[in-house]
Design a protein around this motif. Structure first.
Motif, mmCIF file in Angstrom:
data_model
loop_
_atom_site.group_PDB
_atom_site.id
_atom_site.type_symbol
_atom_site.label_atom_id
_atom_site.label_comp_id
_atom_site.label_asym_id
_atom_site.label_seq_id
_atom_site.Cartn_x
_atom_site.Cartn_y
_atom_site.Cartn_z
ATOM 1 N N PHE A 1 0.881 -1.275 0.456
ATOM 2 C CA PHE A 1 -0.400 -0.171 0.582
ATOM 3 C C PHE A 1 1.063 1.288 -0.031
ATOM 4 O O PHE A 1 2.356 1.142 -0.066
ATOM 5 C CB PHE A 1 -0.512 -0.009 0.824
ATOM 6 C CG PHE A 1 -0.507 -0.441 2.520
ATOM 7 C CD1 PHE A 1 0.149 1.061 3.400
ATOM 8 C CD2 PHE A 1 -0.204 -1.546 2.868
ATOM 9 C CE1 PHE A 1 0.443 0.320 4.345
ATOM 10 C CE2 PHE A 1 0.084 -1.895 4.048
ATOM 11 C CZ PHE A 1 0.736 -0.437 5.458
ATOM 12 N N PRO B 1 4.604 6.475 3.777
ATOM 13 C CA PRO B 1 3.727 8.266 4.015
ATOM 14 C C PRO B 1 4.525 8.595 2.954
ATOM 15 O O PRO B 1 3.654 10.307 3.218
ATOM 16 C CB PRO B 1 4.025 8.130 5.519
ATOM 17 C CG PRO B 1 5.170 6.587 5.697
ATOM 18 C CD PRO B 1 4.577 5.913 4.274
ATOM 19 N N ASP B 2 5.107 8.999 2.553
ATOM 20 C CA ASP B 2 5.963 9.921 1.351
ATOM 21 C C ASP B 2 5.777 9.423 0.394
ATOM 22 O O ASP B 2 6.451 10.196 -0.956
ATOM 23 C CB ASP B 2 7.402 9.467 1.643
ATOM 24 C CG ASP B 2 7.681 10.295 3.599
ATOM 25 O OD1 ASP B 2 6.935 10.937 4.708
ATOM 26 O OD2 ASP B 2 8.400 9.288 3.791
ATOM 27 N N GLU C 1 13.501 9.713 10.474
ATOM 28 C CA GLU C 1 12.319 9.266 11.141
ATOM 29 C C GLU C 1 12.231 7.926 11.747
ATOM 30 O O GLU C 1 13.042 6.921 10.176
ATOM 31 C CB GLU C 1 10.513 9.558 10.943
ATOM 32 C CG GLU C 1 10.371 9.217 9.360
ATOM 33 C CD GLU C 1 9.305 9.911 9.205
ATOM 34 O OE1 GLU C 1 9.055 11.544 9.169
ATOM 35 O OE2 GLU C 1 8.667 9.410 7.755
ATOM 36 N N THR D 1 11.368 3.630 11.128
ATOM 37 C CA THR D 1 11.135 3.419 10.260
ATOM 38 C C THR D 1 10.088 1.817 10.493
ATOM 39 O O THR D 1 10.139 1.312 11.654
ATOM 40 C CB THR D 1 12.738 2.494 9.958
ATOM 41 O OG1 THR D 1 12.826 1.940 10.849
ATOM 42 C CG2 THR D 1 13.127 4.075 8.887
ATOM 43 N N THR D 2 9.311 1.203 9.727
ATOM 44 C CA THR D 2 8.555 0.156 9.657
ATOM 45 C C THR D 2 9.022 -0.802 9.084
ATOM 46 O O THR D 2 9.326 -1.271 7.777
ATOM 47 C CB THR D 2 7.125 0.502 9.550
ATOM 48 O OG1 THR D 2 7.075 0.847 8.659
ATOM 49 C CG2 THR D 2 6.899 1.021 10.653
ATOM 50 N N VAL E 1 5.058 0.147 1.495
ATOM 51 C CA VAL E 1 4.463 -0.934 2.874
ATOM 52 C C VAL E 1 4.360 -1.839 2.218
ATOM 53 O O VAL E 1 3.100 -1.460 1.555
ATOM 54 C CB VAL E 1 3.642 -0.463 3.513
ATOM 55 C CG1 VAL E 1 4.209 -0.931 4.758
ATOM 56 C CG2 VAL E 1 4.130 1.542 4.164
ATOM 57 N N PRO F 1 -4.390 0.368 2.678
ATOM 58 C CA PRO F 1 -3.992 -0.601 4.467
ATOM 59 C C PRO F 1 -5.135 -1.336 5.070
ATOM 60 O O PRO F 1 -4.978 -2.578 5.108
ATOM 61 C CB PRO F 1 -4.323 1.136 4.929
ATOM 62 C CG PRO F 1 -4.026 1.879 3.837
ATOM 63 C CD PRO F 1 -4.109 1.510 2.685
#
Lengths: 308, 202
Positions: A178, A181-182, A228, A230-231, A261, A286
């Protein structure tokens, strides 16, 4: 005479480490989660040998190890296709040697051992943190001559069961993902290239991230970007426009923009896919990713039961 | 608030970086204290807080912390760390000359400064410290060193950092300390926590 039950490492393979479900909750101190790249394989392999799903096991990579049993042991190899009995319980008698050689086209697997590997719990996990040189077996990959002690087995193995996880096909894999964030920082052209390209997993990949080869997504401004958190599964794009899929041992913070992601349900398949294979991304929302994960959890719960 | 994973959200804060970071630290502390069900990891960084949860975590409850990061009491850390430092870094001459100072004068000024731990990242126990005057902001090296010695005190952009262990690194080396920054037997394992104050002494 009593000797400790466990596993002697005769040949270590390419990259064999002790892993469990990782150490969560320490990222704000800079500590990577680590843990098995293929969580689903870890949980199922442990279930096959009668362990709690998060017991410490071996993660093996591309060239599997050769091991010798000390005492009678149950092994289960789950994930990629390694050794004589992938996906099933393999009973080893005291002194028996087994080669966990890889079948062609497979990258990684988990080797669970009845009882679970007995190494120290550090910050709540037995996982090896290679970058921090701690956890697992002396904080490092295994070497010939190492001996891994195991805890006494607590429950019977599932001798009749067989686990088959999805494997990469000839043409590689399609991963659901999906928007990251950027995503808005990439223009329409770069996004079209990202979602339209069949990427190639590069050999420079490691437990921190899988590097993808293919066209550049263009120069990305990174100098002024704020660092920032990270996942796992995040696809970040380097300054030269090359994507990297972040995995279990990624640094806890990073400064590259995140275009997508990878859905958590497809991360295991990705880590079973060897370097040189093709990877394509299929866009989902998501919400769909959460539904897929919930459905997988329900399936795993049914298989694993309430044991944790 | 942006989705960073199935159950992970990034909360972002506005303003110059030092203020945004203060808001991020405040929000992180407020979220930690909130006891919201399903919290797994809370990671403040330069301008954001990453909140990782389990399926139990309700994102609607997180949004409030982005709107009002300090809606609980402001977070004031009373901890100040004094870090002994030997100013013998390989890049000291370069750092000082870019600041228009002699190495001796640069170090004399540096040890008068008080820094604030903005966040940790990069490697276990590595803290990003704010409080470096803008005249001392330097780009990181074009080519990172393969191995920066453990304990190196280093500068890059607006930050001062100390490498807890020997790792590759691209920051400019000012000096080194024998002070232990990350110890697995300690609880917590990291000496520094976001909000702590740090001073260096010779």
């Amino acid at each position: 005479m009593t000797t400790r039950r466990g596993l002697h490492v005769v040949e270590p393979g390419l990259l064999t480490t002790v892993q469990d479900l990782g150490r969560e909750g320490w990222a704000s101190f800079g500590v990577p989660a680590a843990g098995a790249l293929d969580e689903e394989a870890l949980r199922l392999a442990n279930r096959l040998v009668g362990n709690a799903e998060g017991s410490a096991a071996l993660e093996i990579t591309l060239i599997g190890p050769v091991v010798r049993a000390a005492g009678d042991l149950d092994l289960a190899v789950v994930g990629g296709s390694f050794g004589p009995a992938p996906g099933r319980v393999l009973r080893l008698e005291d002194g028996e040697v087994v080669s966990l050689a890889a079948a062609p086209g497979t990258a990684r697997a988990i080797v669970a051992i009845g009882g679970g590997i007995d190494v120290a719990l550090i910050l709540g996990s037995r996982s090896t943190c290679l970058s921090g040189r701690f956890g697992g077996f002396e904080g490092r990959r295994l070497q010939a001559g190492d001996f891994l002690a195991v805890f006494p087995a607590s429950a019977s193995p599932l001798e009749e069961a067989r686990v088959d996880l999805p494997q990469p096909g000839e043409g590689g894999v399609v991963l659901r993902a999906f928007a990251g964030p950027d995503e808005a920082e990439f223009d329409a052209g770069a996004r079209a290239v990202f979602w339209g390209t069949t990427w190639k997993i590069l050999p420079q990949s490691n437990r921190m991230g899988l590097r993808l080869g293919g066209p550049s997504l263009g120069h990305v401004e990174t100098a002024s970007r704020a660092t920032e958190g990270t996942t796992r599964g995040t696809v970040q794009v380097t300054a030269h426009g090359h994507p990297i899929v972040l995995l279990a041992e990624r640094p806890v913070t990073g400064g590259y923009p995140k275009i997508a992601v990878v859905a958590a349900v497809d991360l295991g398949l990705l880590t079973r896919t060897p370097p040189g294979s093709g990877v394509r991304f299929e866009r989902i929302s998501p919400t769909e990713a959460r539904s897929l994960l919930a459905a997988r959890e329900a399936r795993l719960r049914a298989l694993i039961g309430a044991r944790t | 608030m942006k989705e960073a994973g199935e159950f992970a959200w990034l909360l972002a804060f506005e303003g110059d970086e030092a203020h945004a970071n203060e808001a991020a630290r405040g929000a992180a502390a407020s979220i930690r204290r909130s006891g919201l069900p399903g919290l797994v990891d809370i990671v403040p960084a330069a301008r954001t807080v990453l909140v990782v949860g389990s399926p139990e975590l309700d994102p609607a409850r997180l949004a409030a912390f982005e709107a009002a990061p300090l809606h609980a009491a402001p977070v004031v850390s009373l901890r100040t760390h004094e870090i002994p430092m030997t100013p013998d870094g390989e890049d000291l001459d370069k750092i000082a000359s870019l600041a228009g100072l002699s190495p001796h004068a640069f170090v004399e000024i540096f040890v008068q400064l008080t820094f604030t731990v903005g966040f940790l990242g990069f490697s276990p126990g590595f803290a990003y410290l704010y409080g470096l005057p803008e005249a001392f902001h330097l780009p990181r090296r074009g080519t990172p060193r393969v191995a920066v010695p453990a304990g190196s005190v280093a500068l890059a952009g607006p930050y001062v950092g100390i490498y807890p262990a020997s790792t590759p690194g691209g920051w400019n080396l000012l000096g080194r300390t024998a002070h232990r920054l990350f110890d697995l037997r300690a609880d917590p394992p990291s000496l520094f926590a976001p909000g702590d104050r740090v001073r260096f002494r010779l």
